[in-house]
Design a protein around this motif. Sequence first.
Motif, short mmCIF file in Angstrom:
data_model
loop_
_atom_site.label_atom_id
_atom_site.label_comp_id
_atom_site.label_asym_id
_atom_site.label_seq_id
_atom_site.Cartn_x
_atom_site.Cartn_y
_atom_site.Cartn_z
N SER A 103 0.82 -1.20 0.00
CA SER A 103 0.00 0.00 0.00
C SER A 103 0.86 1.26 0.00
CB SER A 103 -0.91 0.01 1.23
OG SER A 103 -1.63 1.21 1.30
N SER A 104 0.34 2.31 -0.62
CA SER A 104 0.99 3.61 -0.58
C SER A 104 0.34 4.53 0.45
CB SER A 104 0.93 4.27 -1.96
OG SER A 104 -0.41 4.43 -2.35
N THR A 105 -0.62 4.00 1.17
CA THR A 105 -1.33 4.76 2.19
C THR A 105 -0.83 4.34 3.57
OG1 THR A 105 -3.30 4.93 0.82
CG2 THR A 105 -3.57 5.36 3.17
N TYR A 106 -0.32 5.31 4.30
CA TYR A 106 0.19 5.05 5.63
C TYR A 106 -0.66 5.80 6.66
CZ TYR A 106 4.19 2.39 4.12
OH TYR A 106 4.99 1.39 3.62
N ASP A 107 -0.92 5.15 7.78
CA ASP A 107 -1.86 5.68 8.76
C ASP A 107 -1.20 6.47 9.88
OD1 ASP A 107 -2.80 2.56 8.03
OD2 ASP A 107 -4.35 4.10 7.80
N TYR A 108 0.03 6.14 10.19
CA TYR A 108 0.72 6.79 11.30
C TYR A 108 2.07 7.32 10.81
CZ TYR A 108 -2.67 4.02 13.92
OH TYR A 108 -3.83 3.46 14.39
N TRP A 109 2.39 8.53 11.26
CA TRP A 109 3.62 9.19 10.82
C TRP A 109 4.38 9.76 12.02
CZ3 TRP A 109 5.28 9.33 5.78
CH2 TRP A 109 4.37 8.89 4.82
N GLY A 110 5.70 9.68 11.93
CA GLY A 110 6.54 10.34 12.91
C GLY A 110 6.80 11.77 12.49
N GLN A 111 7.55 12.49 13.31
CA GLN A 111 7.74 13.92 13.09
C GLN A 111 8.88 14.23 12.14
OE1 GLN A 111 9.23 12.29 15.33
NE2 GLN A 111 11.17 13.27 15.80
N GLY A 112 9.72 13.29 11.81
CA GLY A 112 10.80 13.51 10.87
C GLY A 112 12.11 13.85 11.53
N THR A 113 13.18 13.45 10.86
CA THR A 113 14.53 13.78 11.33
C THR A 113 15.35 14.18 10.11
OG1 THR A 113 16.43 12.97 12.61
CG2 THR A 113 15.32 11.36 11.19
N LEU A 114 16.12 15.26 10.26
CA LEU A 114 16.82 15.85 9.12
C LEU A 114 18.16 15.17 8.87
CD1 LEU A 114 17.08 18.08 6.96
CD2 LEU A 114 18.06 19.55 8.76
N VAL A 115 18.37 14.82 7.62
CA VAL A 115 19.66 14.28 7.18
C VAL A 115 20.24 15.24 6.15
CG1 VAL A 115 20.80 12.41 5.93
CG2 VAL A 115 19.03 11.89 7.63
N THR A 116 21.46 15.69 6.39
CA THR A 116 22.13 16.60 5.47
C THR A 116 23.45 15.98 5.04
OG1 THR A 116 21.16 18.52 6.59
CG2 THR A 116 23.04 18.92 5.14
N VAL A 117 23.62 15.83 3.73
CA VAL A 117 24.83 15.23 3.19
C VAL A 117 25.56 16.28 2.36
CG1 VAL A 117 25.81 13.33 1.87
CG2 VAL A 117 23.65 13.01 3.10
N SER A 118 26.76 16.58 2.74
CA SER A 118 27.54 17.59 2.03
C SER A 118 28.55 16.92 1.10
CB SER A 118 28.27 18.49 3.02
OG SER A 118 29.10 17.71 3.87
N SER A 119 28.83 17.61 0.01
CA SER A 119 29.76 17.04 -0.99
C SER A 119 31.20 17.38 -0.68
CB SER A 119 29.39 17.55 -2.38
OG SER A 119 29.42 18.97 -2.40
#
Length: 119
Positions: A103-119
């Motif tokens: 399924s592409s439908t999700y019922d519960y979500w977290g708040q997110g965490t930032l990932v930053t990748v520098s070159s």
Amino acid sequence: VQLQAFGGGSVQAGGSLRLSCAASGRSFSNYPMGWFRQAPGKEREFVAVIRWRADTRYADSVTGRFTISRDNANNMVYLQMNDLKPEDTAIYYCAATTRSYYSSTYDYWGQGTLVTVSS
């Protein structure tokens, strides 16, 4: 019911990070758990999903570099990210679905965490 993602940070290209997602409020051991990400100016996209039996599926862009896993006893889901690239920079969200593994439908979500990748 809560999903809390953590473990994000800043790394250089080629580096690794491990994201964790803690679920609380109910048991998610029977449900597929997924990771999604949203880069600046872009729509949220699927990254990986794991079924309760540990079947996994990945976006083409991360296959071979990212590994999703879960610890049902502790209601945890992980995303091991290796060989990170600048294009992996995004806010990463964990999510749970009570529907099908496909399924592409999700019922519960977290708040997110930032990932930053520098070159």
